[in-house]
Motif scaffolding. Structure first.
Motif, PDB file in Angstrom:
ATOM      1  N   LYS A  99       0.850  -1.190   0.000  1.00 28.29           N
ATOM      2  CA  LYS A  99       0.000   0.000   0.000  1.00 28.29           C
ATOM      3  C   LYS A  99       0.885   1.239   0.000  1.00 28.29           C
ATOM      4  N   ALA A 100       0.416   2.275  -0.632  1.00 24.63           N
ATOM      5  CA  ALA A 100       1.203   3.507  -0.732  1.00 24.63           C
ATOM      6  C   ALA A 100       1.234   4.271   0.590  1.00 24.63           C
ATOM      7  N   GLU A 101       0.300   4.001   1.469  1.00 23.99           N
ATOM      8  CA  GLU A 101       0.233   4.750   2.721  1.00 23.99           C
ATOM      9  C   GLU A 101       0.988   4.024   3.828  1.00 23.99           C
ATOM     10  N   GLY A 102       1.475   4.770   4.777  1.00 16.05           N
ATOM     11  CA  GLY A 102       2.173   4.172   5.910  1.00 16.05           C
ATOM     12  C   GLY A 102       3.653   3.982   5.645  1.00 16.05           C
ATOM     13  N   TYR A 103       4.226   3.043   6.356  1.00 17.69           N
ATOM     14  CA  TYR A 103       5.660   2.783   6.271  1.00 17.69           C
ATOM     15  C   TYR A 103       5.977   1.849   5.101  1.00 17.69           C
ATOM     16  N   SER A 104       7.247   1.798   4.714  1.00 23.09           N
ATOM     17  CA  SER A 104       7.638   0.985   3.567  1.00 23.09           C
ATOM     18  C   SER A 104       7.694  -0.506   3.890  1.00 23.09           C
ATOM     19  N   LYS A 105       7.831  -0.840   5.175  1.00 22.91           N
ATOM     20  CA  LYS A 105       7.878  -2.245   5.599  1.00 22.91           C
ATOM     21  C   LYS A 105       6.692  -2.550   6.500  1.00 22.91           C
ATOM     22  N   LEU A 106       6.184  -3.777   6.373  1.00 16.28           N
ATOM     23  CA  LEU A 106       5.028  -4.241   7.111  1.00 16.28           C
ATOM     24  C   LEU A 106       5.406  -5.521   7.833  1.00 16.28           C
ATOM     25  N   ILE A 107       5.093  -5.613   9.126  1.00 13.65           N
ATOM     26  CA  ILE A 107       5.382  -6.832   9.873  1.00 13.65           C
ATOM     27  C   ILE A 107       4.068  -7.564  10.135  1.00 13.65           C
ATOM     28  N   GLU A 108       4.076  -8.853   9.838  1.00 14.85           N
ATOM     29  CA  GLU A 108       2.943  -9.713  10.152  1.00 14.85           C
ATOM     30  C   GLU A 108       3.340 -10.523  11.380  1.00 14.85           C
ATOM     31  N   ILE A 109       2.720 -10.224  12.509  1.00 11.88           N
ATOM     32  CA  ILE A 109       3.061 -10.883  13.768  1.00 11.88           C
ATOM     33  C   ILE A 109       2.460 -12.280  13.768  1.00 11.88           C
ATOM     34  N   THR A 110       3.320 -13.283  13.999  1.00 16.37           N
ATOM     35  CA  THR A 110       2.842 -14.666  14.034  1.00 16.37           C
ATOM     36  C   THR A 110       2.703 -15.199  15.452  1.00 16.37           C
ATOM     37  N   GLU A 111       3.480 -14.636  16.385  1.00 13.51           N
ATOM     38  CA  GLU A 111       3.427 -15.113  17.761  1.00 13.51           C
ATOM     39  C   GLU A 111       3.933 -14.020  18.701  1.00 13.51           C
ATOM     40  N   VAL A 112       3.228 -13.854  19.800  1.00 12.37           N
ATOM     41  CA  VAL A 112       3.659 -12.908  20.838  1.00 12.37           C
ATOM     42  C   VAL A 112       4.478 -13.707  21.840  1.00 12.37           C
ATOM     43  N   LEU A 113       5.751 -13.345  21.995  1.00 12.70           N
ATOM     44  CA  LEU A 113       6.637 -14.064  22.906  1.00 12.70           C
ATOM     45  C   LEU A 113       6.591 -13.501  24.318  1.00 12.70           C
ATOM     46  N   GLU A 114       6.611 -12.164  24.439  1.00 13.45           N
ATOM     47  CA  GLU A 114       6.682 -11.569  25.765  1.00 13.45           C
ATOM     48  C   GLU A 114       6.190 -10.126  25.716  1.00 13.45           C
ATOM     49  N   ILE A 115       5.474  -9.754  26.761  1.00 10.77           N
ATOM     50  CA  ILE A 115       5.112  -8.354  26.977  1.00 10.77           C
ATOM     51  C   ILE A 115       6.002  -7.888  28.114  1.00 10.77           C
ATOM     52  N   MET A 116       6.897  -6.968  27.809  1.00  5.02           N
ATOM     53  CA  MET A 116       7.939  -6.575  28.765  1.00  5.02           C
ATOM     54  C   MET A 116       7.562  -5.340  29.562  1.00  5.02           C
ATOM     55  N   ALA A 117       6.313  -5.276  29.986  1.00  2.44           N
ATOM     56  CA  ALA A 117       5.840  -4.167  30.808  1.00  2.44           C
ATOM     57  C   ALA A 117       5.064  -4.755  31.972  1.00  2.44           C
ATOM     58  N   LYS A 118       4.971  -3.978  33.023  1.00  2.00           N
ATOM     59  CA  LYS A 118       4.206  -4.425  34.182  1.00  2.00           C
ATOM     60  C   LYS A 118       2.758  -4.010  34.002  1.00  2.00           C
ATOM     61  N   PRO A 119       1.832  -4.871  34.374  1.00  3.91           N
ATOM     62  CA  PRO A 119       0.417  -4.486  34.257  1.00  3.91           C
ATOM     63  C   PRO A 119       0.113  -3.277  35.159  1.00  3.91           C
ATOM     64  N   ILE A 120      -0.751  -2.441  34.704  1.00  2.56           N
ATOM     65  CA  ILE A 120      -1.160  -1.256  35.445  1.00  2.56           C
ATOM     66  C   ILE A 120      -2.228  -1.678  36.461  1.00  2.56           C
ATOM     67  N   THR A 121      -2.001  -1.365  37.708  1.00  2.00           N
ATOM     68  CA  THR A 121      -2.997  -1.660  38.729  1.00  2.00           C
ATOM     69  C   THR A 121      -3.929  -0.472  38.867  1.00  2.00           C
ATOM     70  N   GLU A 122      -5.031  -0.661  39.560  1.00  2.00           N
ATOM     71  CA  GLU A 122      -6.008   0.407  39.702  1.00  2.00           C
ATOM     72  C   GLU A 122      -5.476   1.563  40.527  1.00  2.00           C
ATOM     73  N   ASN A 123      -4.476   1.326  41.369  1.00  2.00           N
ATOM     74  CA  ASN A 123      -3.903   2.376  42.218  1.00  2.00           C
ATOM     75  C   ASN A 123      -3.037   3.347  41.425  1.00  2.00           C
ATOM     76  N   GLU A 124      -2.502   2.909  40.305  1.00  4.26           N
ATOM     77  CA  GLU A 124      -1.564   3.747  39.548  1.00  4.26           C
ATOM     78  C   GLU A 124      -2.288   4.693  38.644  1.00  4.26           C
TER      79      GLU A 124
END
Length: 124
Positions: A99-124
């Motif tokens: 597609k002409a719009e957006g970036y020149s490279k497109l990534i098709e995600i096949t598997e999520v290995l890790e989310i490297m962030a801590k979940p947000i609690t209601e207190n934060e």
């Protein structure tokens, strides 16, 4: 008689010579196909129905298929607001963006290995 023997020997000698170059056996080279599904680590940025994966040396537009949609939904527990950036590690395949719009490279995600962030609690 000497001429006859000479003529016969020349004919035999000429027919015995192999004028065709000897063919070398063909080397069969096995083509190595690079594994196009690699591991990418970067910041997942989603806005509306589009997303981007930004690494140290790349920025790829994310193909919004079922895997990317599930990832976007699961990242809501890690976001402070709608436009938060979440570091992730995924397996995917990078292609040229047709597609002409957006970036020149497109990534098709096949598997999520890790989310490297801590979940947000209601207190934060």
């Amino acid at each position: 008689m000497k001429k006859f023997l000479f003529l016969i020997s020349v004919i035999l000698l000429a027919s015995a010579c192999d004028n065709e170059p000897e063919k070398q056996p063909e080397m069969q080279v096995a083509e190595k196909v690079a594994d196009s599904i690699l591991v990418y680590q970067g910041d997942f940025i989603s806005v509306g129905k589009s997303a981007v994966l930004k690494g140290d040396k790349f920025i790829y537009q994310v193909k919004m298929d079922s895997v990317a949609s599930q990832l976007t939904d699961s990242l809501n527990a890690f976001k402070k607001d709608e436009n938060s950036i979440v570091p992730i590690k995924v397996k995917g395949q990078v292609k040229d963006n047709v597609k002409a719009e957006g970036y020149s490279k497109l990534i098709e995600i096949t598997e999520v290995l890790e989310i490297m962030a801590k979940p947000i609690t209601e207190n934060e």
